[in-house]
Design a protein around this motif. Structure first.
Motif, PDB file in Angstrom:
ATOM      1  N   ALA A 307     -13.603 -20.072  28.322  1.00 30.24           N
ATOM      2  CA  ALA A 307     -14.368 -20.688  29.164  1.00 30.24           C
ATOM      3  C   ALA A 307     -15.933 -19.782  28.792  1.00 30.24           C
ATOM      4  O   ALA A 307     -15.712 -18.369  28.821  1.00 30.24           O
ATOM      5  N   GLY A 308     -16.892 -20.336  28.728  1.00 29.33           N
ATOM      6  CA  GLY A 308     -18.099 -19.713  28.630  1.00 29.33           C
ATOM      7  C   GLY A 308     -19.127 -20.028  29.319  1.00 29.33           C
ATOM      8  O   GLY A 308     -19.246 -21.256  30.184  1.00 29.33           O
ATOM      9  N   TYR A 309     -20.481 -19.219  29.322  1.00 29.52           N
ATOM     10  CA  TYR A 309     -21.604 -19.625  30.231  1.00 29.52           C
ATOM     11  C   TYR A 309     -22.864 -19.571  29.059  1.00 29.52           C
ATOM     12  O   TYR A 309     -22.803 -18.663  28.362  1.00 29.52           O
ATOM     13  N   LEU A 310     -23.592 -20.727  29.229  1.00 33.90           N
ATOM     14  CA  LEU A 310     -24.778 -20.855  28.336  1.00 33.90           C
ATOM     15  C   LEU A 310     -25.764 -20.999  29.177  1.00 33.90           C
ATOM     16  O   LEU A 310     -25.982 -21.852  29.841  1.00 33.90           O
ATOM     17  N   HIS A 311     -26.879 -19.877  29.124  1.00 29.82           N
ATOM     18  CA  HIS A 311     -27.918 -20.085  29.901  1.00 29.82           C
ATOM     19  C   HIS A 311     -28.981 -20.932  29.320  1.00 29.82           C
ATOM     20  O   HIS A 311     -28.981 -20.967  28.196  1.00 29.82           O
ATOM     21  N   PRO A 312     -29.796 -21.373  30.194  1.00 27.30           N
ATOM     22  CA  PRO A 312     -30.835 -22.413  29.601  1.00 27.30           C
ATOM     23  C   PRO A 312     -31.786 -21.881  28.600  1.00 27.30           C
ATOM     24  O   PRO A 312     -32.373 -22.511  27.677  1.00 27.30           O
ATOM     25  N   LEU A 316     -25.613 -16.963  25.231  1.00 34.50           N
ATOM     26  CA  LEU A 316     -24.283 -17.147  25.286  1.00 34.50           C
ATOM     27  C   LEU A 316     -23.581 -16.245  26.051  1.00 34.50           C
ATOM     28  O   LEU A 316     -23.710 -14.961  25.484  1.00 34.50           O
ATOM     29  N   LEU A 319     -17.571 -16.792  30.343  1.00 38.64           N
ATOM     30  CA  LEU A 319     -17.615 -16.897  31.798  1.00 38.64           C
ATOM     31  C   LEU A 319     -16.719 -16.125  32.603  1.00 38.64           C
ATOM     32  O   LEU A 319     -17.175 -15.345  33.589  1.00 38.64           O
ATOM     33  N   PHE A 320     -15.666 -15.562  32.001  1.00 39.80           N
ATOM     34  CA  PHE A 320     -14.731 -14.578  32.825  1.00 39.80           C
ATOM     35  C   PHE A 320     -14.676 -13.424  32.189  1.00 39.80           C
ATOM     36  O   PHE A 320     -15.018 -13.227  30.784  1.00 39.80           O
ATOM     37  N   PHE A 341     -26.356 -16.206  35.866  1.00 42.78           N
ATOM     38  CA  PHE A 341     -26.315 -17.506  36.883  1.00 42.78           C
ATOM     39  C   PHE A 341     -27.089 -17.210  38.151  1.00 42.78           C
ATOM     40  O   PHE A 341     -27.989 -18.083  38.854  1.00 42.78           O
TER      41      PHE A 341
ATOM     42  N   ILE B   5     -30.813 -26.363  29.909  1.00 40.69           N
ATOM     43  CA  ILE B   5     -31.269 -26.158  28.514  1.00 40.69           C
ATOM     44  C   ILE B   5     -31.779 -27.511  27.715  1.00 40.69           C
ATOM     45  O   ILE B   5     -31.180 -28.582  28.100  1.00 40.69           O
ATOM     46  N   ALA B 165     -14.964 -24.249  26.399  1.00 44.88           N
ATOM     47  CA  ALA B 165     -15.232 -24.923  27.609  1.00 44.88           C
ATOM     48  C   ALA B 165     -16.526 -24.100  28.142  1.00 44.88           C
ATOM     49  O   ALA B 165     -16.030 -23.154  28.582  1.00 44.88           O
ATOM     50  N   ILE B 166     -17.704 -24.742  27.947  1.00 41.84           N
ATOM     51  CA  ILE B 166     -18.782 -23.892  28.297  1.00 41.84           C
ATOM     52  C   ILE B 166     -19.663 -24.543  29.249  1.00 41.84           C
ATOM     53  O   ILE B 166     -19.905 -25.616  29.069  1.00 41.84           O
ATOM     54  N   VAL B 167     -20.014 -23.882  30.348  1.00 41.77           N
ATOM     55  CA  VAL B 167     -20.703 -24.299  31.489  1.00 41.77           C
ATOM     56  C   VAL B 167     -22.313 -24.139  30.954  1.00 41.77           C
ATOM     57  O   VAL B 167     -22.724 -22.846  30.851  1.00 41.77           O
TER      58      VAL B 167
END
Ligand SMILES: Nc1ncnc2c1ncn2[C@@H]1O[C@H](COP(=O)(O)OP(=O)(O)O)[C@@H](O)[C@H]1O
Lengths: 355, 619
Positions: A307-312, A316, A319-320, A341, B5, B165-167
Motif C-alpha cells: 500500500a502506498g500514498y501519493l501526495h497531490p 510517493l 503508506l505503512f 497527509f 492530483i 494499492a496507492i491512496v
C-alpha cells in the motif's frame, strides 16, 4: 465546546457519520465531500448549537469501541497540529514503536516486475484440495480476489462432465456470464457449453450451462412446480461464483433460494472473495444438506500487495512502515505518509488558510 | 495546493515508477469523464507501435460490435493509452476497454467502484481516491471487504511479482477508513432474506402450507437468527443460575406476591401518588413500553430503549431511538402507536441505555420493518378512579406482613424481580427470533389471500397460477395491472414504455423526449393503482419521461441509436440498461401466453421492435 473544537471534532469523524448528522439538517448532503460537509454543518450548527452537539456526541458514542489511545508521550509530539486527542482514538498509532522509522521508497518498490514466463502451471495446494474434497462433499471456497478460483471451477466441471453429469455455473451479472461463456467455450469446446440469461438462450442441452443466479433460481422453482425446463435429474454440480453476493440487500435472497432448492444429488461449489465468516456459510450448508460441507479458506494473497500514498504534488511514499501490509495494525503508518497527509488536511481545512 | 492530483500528473508519476497498468477508481462517472478531458491538451503521445497495437485490438472488437466504430473516445484512447470505464458507457465500449487492458495496451483506466464488483479486470496498480461510496441515497464508508475487493484488483497472477494499492487524497477521503480496510479482517456477512410475493406463490405451488416452515428454516437467515437465539439461550441459562437463591419460599411465586403487596402498600400510604393524574390509557399502555418495543410517534417511528418516571412529576417517560438515529426522551403520552413488535435490544445501565452495537442493529431493523405494523391490543380499564379503596381492603388478605420470610423477600425483591424481567424479555426475544420468518411469510399469505391469488386454504387460485410466473420487482403491481386489463388495446410501444417506468429506479433528473397523451393517461392509471397498493408493495417511481424514451425507440423503427441518445440527457449506458431491463420484464409477460395470449403477443412484438441496433448486437 468552542467552534474550533467542534470543527476539529467533526474533521475527525468518518464521513458516513457526518452524513448521518447532516440528515434532516442539510439538503442534498450526499453530494458534498467531507470538507464541504463540515463547512455547511458548522454553519447550520449555529441554529441550535446544543442540539447539534448532543446529536454529534450521540453518534460518536454509537461507534464501536476503538483501540485505546496512545500513551501521552506519543501524543504531545503532534499536539500543536492535531489537537483534541480524546476524540482521535485509533487514528494515532499505538505504543512507543510509533517512533520507528519506516522503510524506504526504494525498498517498497523492490520486486516490482514480471515473473519469468517459463514457470509451468502448478496448481496450488488449496486448489487441489478443493477439487479433491468436492468428490465427497459440498465445498465453500473463500480466498482473496485473484487467487485462482476459476481453475477450481474448470477442473471440477471437467470431472463432472467426464462422468456424464450436467454442470451449472452461475454468476451474478450478465456481463460476467458472457465473459465466462466465451472463456469456457475456448476451454471445453463450443458444443459443450450453453448459456441462459434473461434474454439469451444458446445450446441449452450442453453439459455445462452458464446462467445468472436468478435464472437458476427460476429453473429450480419450475422444477419444484413439476415443469422441467433443463434436465435437472442428471445435474451433478452447481457452481455459484461470487457467492459473497448472498449479502446483497436486494438480490442476496436469490442465492439462499438457489442453495435451499439445489437438488440433493448435485454437489455445491461456492466460490467467494474473502469474507469475515465463511465458516458460517459452511456450517449452514452442513446443517441443511445431505452431506457435510468442506471449507477452503486462506487470506494470503498469491501476489503480495503493498500500500502506498501519493501526495497531490506527485510525491510517493509507502503508506505503512512495513513493506507488506501490517495486518491488524492500522496505526503503523509510515511517518512520511503521515506527515504528508496531515499537511494535506491542514491545507484543505474548510475555514481558509488555503495556500 | 490542489485538492487532488491532476490526472495527467498522476499518469506521468505512475509511468515514471513503472506502476502501470493501473486502475484509477474515482467517485463518479463525471469524475472519470473529466479526467479524460484533462488529457485534451496534454503532450502525452504514445509511440506509433503502441498506437497501432491499440488500433489492432479495437478493430477486432469493432468487427463484433460495429456500434462503437465511431466512439468519440477512440482517438484519445489511441493517442494517450488511457481510457474511462463506467456505467454510463455501452457494454460494448466496456468490453473494448477490458479487451485493451487484457492485451496490455493501456497504461491506466479511470473507473468507478462498480468495476471492482463487476468484471474480471486486474492491473499492476490500483489508485484509490475515496473512502466512501454512494449507496442508494447516502454516502457510506467503504467496508473492509470493499476496500480489499478494490485493492485486490492490484497484482495480476503470472504478470506481476507484486501489486500496489496507492491512496491519493481528495476531499472525499478519510484515511482511517482505508488503513482499517487494508489491515483489517473483512466483516462477517449477513443474510438479506426478503420474502416476496412470487416466492410465496412459488413455494405454495410446490409445497403444502404445513411444509413451508421447515423450508424457511433451511434459510441462511434462519441459521443466523438461530445463532442469535442461542446466545440468548446461554444468557437464560446464566440467569437461571442467578435465580437459584430466589426459588419458592413460603409462597411459590413470592416475587409476584411481594410485588402486588408492595404496590398496594405504597398506594395506601400515598407515598407515591404517581398514577393519580394519569389517564387509564397511559397507565395501561405504559406497561408495554418496554425496551425493544417498536412504537409510533405521529408520522415517525422509534424503538423504546427504557422507561422511567420523571423526577418531579413522576410522569411516565420513555427514552426512544428514533428512525434516523436520534435518541429522545419523551413523555409516554406522545406515543401514538404501540406495535406488536419487539426488537432484540441488549440494554445497558447508562446512556444510550443499550450497547453501542445494538443501536446500529436497531436502526437497521427499524428501517427494514414494513410500513404497516399490527397494533398491540391493550385492554384499558374503564374507570378513571384509582383503585386504592378496593385494594386497601384486600391488604388484609396478604400474608406478607406477618410472614417469616418477609425480611428476606423485602431484601431480595429488587434483584429477583429485575432478573425475572430479564428472563421474560429473553424468552420473548428467543421466540421472536425463532418465528419471525414464518410470521413474515404469513403476512404475505394474508395479502395474497386478500387479493385472491391464494384460497383461504393457501392453495393457488387460477390467478395465482399465472401470477407466480412474474418473478420480478413490483410483481404485485404488474399482476394487478393485468387483472385490471390495463393493457387491453395497448400497442407494443405503450406496453414496453409502462414496463420501463416500472423497472426504472433512477431518480436523477434530465431532459427527455415528450410522452404521448395515450401513454400519459395510461401511466396515470398505473400510478393510481400503485398508490392503492402501497401498503403492500413499495410503489415504483413510474417516471413518464423515462417511459417516453422507450416509447420513442419502439414507436419509431427508423430511429437510430444516436438519434435516441440525442433525444435525452440520459447516458448511453443508462439507456441501454433501461431497455435491457425492459426486455427482461417483457419476456416475463411473454411467459403468460397460455392465460394471456393477447398480452403475450404484444409483449413479443415489443421485444422484436426493441431488439435492434445496439440492443441486437450485444450479448
Ligand atoms: N496455480 C496457479 N499457478 C499460476 N497461476 C494461476 C494458478 N491458479 C490461477 N492462476 C492464474 O491466476 C489468475 C487469476 O485467477 P482467477 O481464477 O481469475 O482468480 P479469482 O480467484 O479472482 O477468480 C489467472 O490468470 C489464472 O490463470
Amino acid at each position: 465546546m468552542t467552534t474550533e473544537e467542534l470543527e476539529q471534532l467533526l474533521a475527525q469523524q468518518p464521513i458516513a457519520l457526518l452524513h448521518r448528522l447532516a440528515r434532516g439538517r442539510v439538503q442534498r448532503h450526499f453530494r458534498a465531500g467531507k470538507r464541504r460537509l463540515i463547512e455547511v454543518l458548522l454553519r447550520h450548527s449555529a441554529e441550535n448549537r446544543a442540539g447539534f452537539e448532543s446529536d454529534l456526541m450521540t453518534l460518536i458514542g454509537e461507534k464501536p469501541v476503538q483501540p485505546a489511545p496512545a500513551p501521552p508521550h506519543a501524543t504531545t509530539v503532534r499536539k500543536s497540529k492535531l489537537s483534541a486527542p480524546p476524540y482521535r482514538l485509533g487514528k494515532r498509532p499505538a505504543g512507543p514503536e510509533s517512533q520507528e522509522p519506516g522503510i524506504t521508497l526504494a525498498t517498497w518498490l523492490e520486486g516490482l516486475g514480471v515473473p519469468s514466463s517459463l514457470q509451468p502451471f502448478i496448481p496450488d495446494a488449496w486448489q487441489e484440495n478443493a477439487i479433491a474434497k468436492l468428490r465427497e462433499s459440498d465445498v465453500v471456497v473463500s480466498v482473496p480476489t485473484g487467487s485462482g478460483k476459476t481453475y477450481v471451477a474448470v477442473e471440477a466441471a471437467r470431472r463432472a462432465i467426464a462422468e456424464n453429469r450436467t454442470v451449472i455455473y452461475t454468476s451474478p451479472l450478465k456481463a460476467l456470464s458472457n465473459t465466462k461463456y466465451t472463456e469456457f467455450s475456448k476451454i471445453f469446446g463450443a458444443d459443450q457449453v450453453g448459456i441462459l440469461t434473461g434474454d439469451r438462450r444458446e445450446n441449452r442441452q450442453a453439459p455445462l450451462l452458464i446462467m445468472t443466479t436468478e435464472i437458476l433460481r427460476n429453473l429450480l422453482y419450475d422444477a419444484g412446480g413439476g415443469e422441467i425446463d433443463v434436465r435437472l435429474d442428471t445435474l451433478g454440480l452447481v457452481i455459484l461464483d461470487e457467492s459473497q453476493y448472498i449479502a446483497d440487500p436486494e438480490r442476496g435472497v436469490v442465492w439462499e433460494e438457489t442453495i435451499i432448492f439445489c437438488p440433493s444429488q448435485a454437489k455445491l461449489l461456492l466460490l467467494s472473495a474473502s469474507i469475515g465468516n465463511p465458516h458460517d456459510i459452511a456450517d449452514w450448508l452442513t446443517s441443511i444438506r445431505q452431506m457435510p460441507c468442506h471449507l477452503i479458506k486462506h487470506s494470503t494473497r498469491t501476489v503480495p500487495l503493498r500500500a502506498g500514498y501519493l501526495h497531490p504534488n506527485g510525491k510517493l511514499s509507502p503508506l505503512f512502515r512495513t513493506v507488506g501490509i501490517p495486518h491488524g495494525h492500522q496505526g503503523h503508518l509510515h511517518p512520511e505518509a503521515k506527515r504528508l497527509f496531515a499537511q494535506y488536511e491542514d491545507e484543505t481545512q474548510p475555514s481558509g488558510r488555503r495556500r | 495546493m490542489p485538492p487532488s492530483i491532476h490526472p495527467v500528473d498522476l499518469i506521468v508519476a505512475l509511468r515514471a515508477k513503472h506502476l502501470t497498468p493501473a486502475i484509477v477508481f474515482l467517485t463518479s462517472r463525471r469524475a472519470c469523464d473529466e479526467a479524460m478531458q484533462a488529457f485534451d491538451h496534454s503532450h502525452i503521445v504514445l509511440p506509433p507501435v503502441r498506437q497501432e497495437a491499440i488500433a489492432a485490438v479495437l478493430d477486432k472488437v469493432i468487427a463484433q460490435y460495429p456500434s462503437i466504430a465511431e466512439h468519440p473516445l477512440i482517438p484519445i484512447v489511441q493517442r494517450i493509452g488511457v481510457a474511462a470505464h463506467h456505467a454510463g458507457h455501452l457494454p460494448s465500449w466496456k468490453i473494448a476497454v477490458e479487451e485493451l487492458m487484457r492485451h496490455g495496451c493501456l497504461d491506466a483506466v479511470f473507473a468507478t467502484t462498480t468495476l471492482a464488483a463487476g468484471v474480471d479486470f486486474p492491473a499492476r496498480t490500483v489508485i484509490i481516491t475515496q473512502s466512501s461510496i454512494r449507496k442508494s441515497r447516502d454516502f457510506m464508508d467503504l467496508t473492509i471487504g470493499e476496500v480489499q475487493q478494490i485493492a485486490g484488483r492490484a497484482g495480476r497472477r503470472g504478470k506481476d511479482l507484486v501489486g500496489f494499492a496507492i491512496v491519493t487524497p481528495s476531499p472525499y477521503i478519510d484515511l482511517t477508513v482505508l488503513t482499517k480496510g487494508f489491515t483489517g479482517h473483512p466483516e462477517a456477512i449477513n443474510s438479506q432474506f426478503v420474502i416476496s410475493y412470487p416466492m410465496v406463490l412459488n413455494l405454495l405451488k410446490a409445497h403444502p402450507l404445513d411444509q413451508i416452515q421447515p423450508i424457511l428454516a433451511k434459510s441462511f437467515a434462519q441459521f443466523q437468527l438461530n445463532q442469535r437465539a442461542e446466545v440468548l439461550e446461554r444468557k437464560l441459562d446464566d440467569l437461571r443460575v442467578q435465580m437459584d437463591p430466589f426459588g419458592p419460599r413460603v409462597c411459590t411465586d413470592w416475587i409476584a406476591e411481594w410485588q402486588t403487596f408492595d404496590q398496594v402498600r405504597r398506594q395506601k400510604t400515598h407515598r407515591a401518588p404517581i398514577r393519580k393524574f394519569e389517564s387509564p390509557e397511559i397507565a395501561a399502555r405504559f406497561h408495554f413500553l418496554t425496551p425493544g418495543r417498536v412504537v409510533g410517534f405521529g408520522r415517525s417511528r422509534g424503538v423504546v430503549l427504557r422507561q422511567y418516571r420523571s423526577k418531579g412529576q413522576k410522569s411516565p417517560m420513555i427514552t426512544a431511538l428514533r428512525q434516523g438515529g436520534g435518541i429522545t426522551e419523551s413523555p409516554a403520552s406522545t406515543v401514538t402507536e404501540i406495535s406488536d413488535r419487539i426488537l432484540d435490544c441488549v440494554d445497558a445501565p447508562v446512556y444510550p441505555w443499550c450497547t453501542p452495537g445494538t443501536v446500529e442493529e436497531l436502526l437497521q431493523s427499524l428501517d427494514e420493518l414494513p410500513t404497516k405494523l399490527p397494533e398491540l391490543p391493550i385492554l384499558i380499564p374503564k374507570s378513571n378512579e384509582p383503585i386504592p379503596d378496593a385494594i386497601v381492603q384486600i391488604l388484609g388478605d396478604f400474608a406478607c406482613p406477618t410472614c417469616p420470610s418477609r425480611a428476606a423477600c423485602q431484601n431480595d425483591y429488587p434483584l429477583a424481580s429485575k432478573l425475572r424481567q430479564e428472563q421474560q424479555r429473553h424468552i420473548k426475544s428467543i421466540q421472536a427470533l425463532r418465528t419471525s420468518l414464518w410470521h413474515r411469510f404469513q403476512e404475505k399469505i394474508d395479502v395474497l389471500q386478500q387479493f385472491g391469488y391464494l384460497t383461504p386454504m393457501a392453495r393457488l387460485t387460477d390467478d395465482g397460477e399465472w401470477a407466480r410466473l412474474i418473478r420480478i420487482d413490483h410483481s404485485l403491481l404488474i399482476t394487478e395491472l393485468l387483472r385490471a386489463n390495463a393493457f387491453n388495446g395497448a400497442d407494443p410501444a405503450m406496453l414496453a414504455a409502462v414496463m420501463s417506468s416500472i423497472s426504472n429506479d433512477d431518480d436523477r433528473p434530465g431532459s427527455f423526449p415528450r410522452v404521448s397523451s395515450g401513454l400519459a393517461s395510461l401511466l396515470g392509471q398505473v400510478r393510481k393503482l400503485a398508490a392503492s397498493l402501497s401498503p403492500h408493495e413499495e410503489p415504483p417511481l413510474l417516471r413518464a419521461d423515462i417511459a417516453a424514451v422507450t416509447e420513442r425507440w419502439i414507436g419509431d423503427p427508423t430511429l437510430t441509436w444516436i438519434g435516441l441518445c440525442k433525444s435525452t440527457s440520459m447516458a448511453e449506458g443508462d439507456i441501454y440498461r433501461l431497455l435491457a431491463r425492459t426486455l427482461e420484464f417483457l419476456s416475463q409477460l411473454h411467459t403468460l401466453k397460455a392465460t394471456h395470449p393477447g398480452l403475450a403477443d404484444t409483449a413479443s412484438r415489443a421485444i422484436a421492435a426493441l431488439r435492434r441496433g445496439v440492443l441486437e448486437e450485444l450479448p
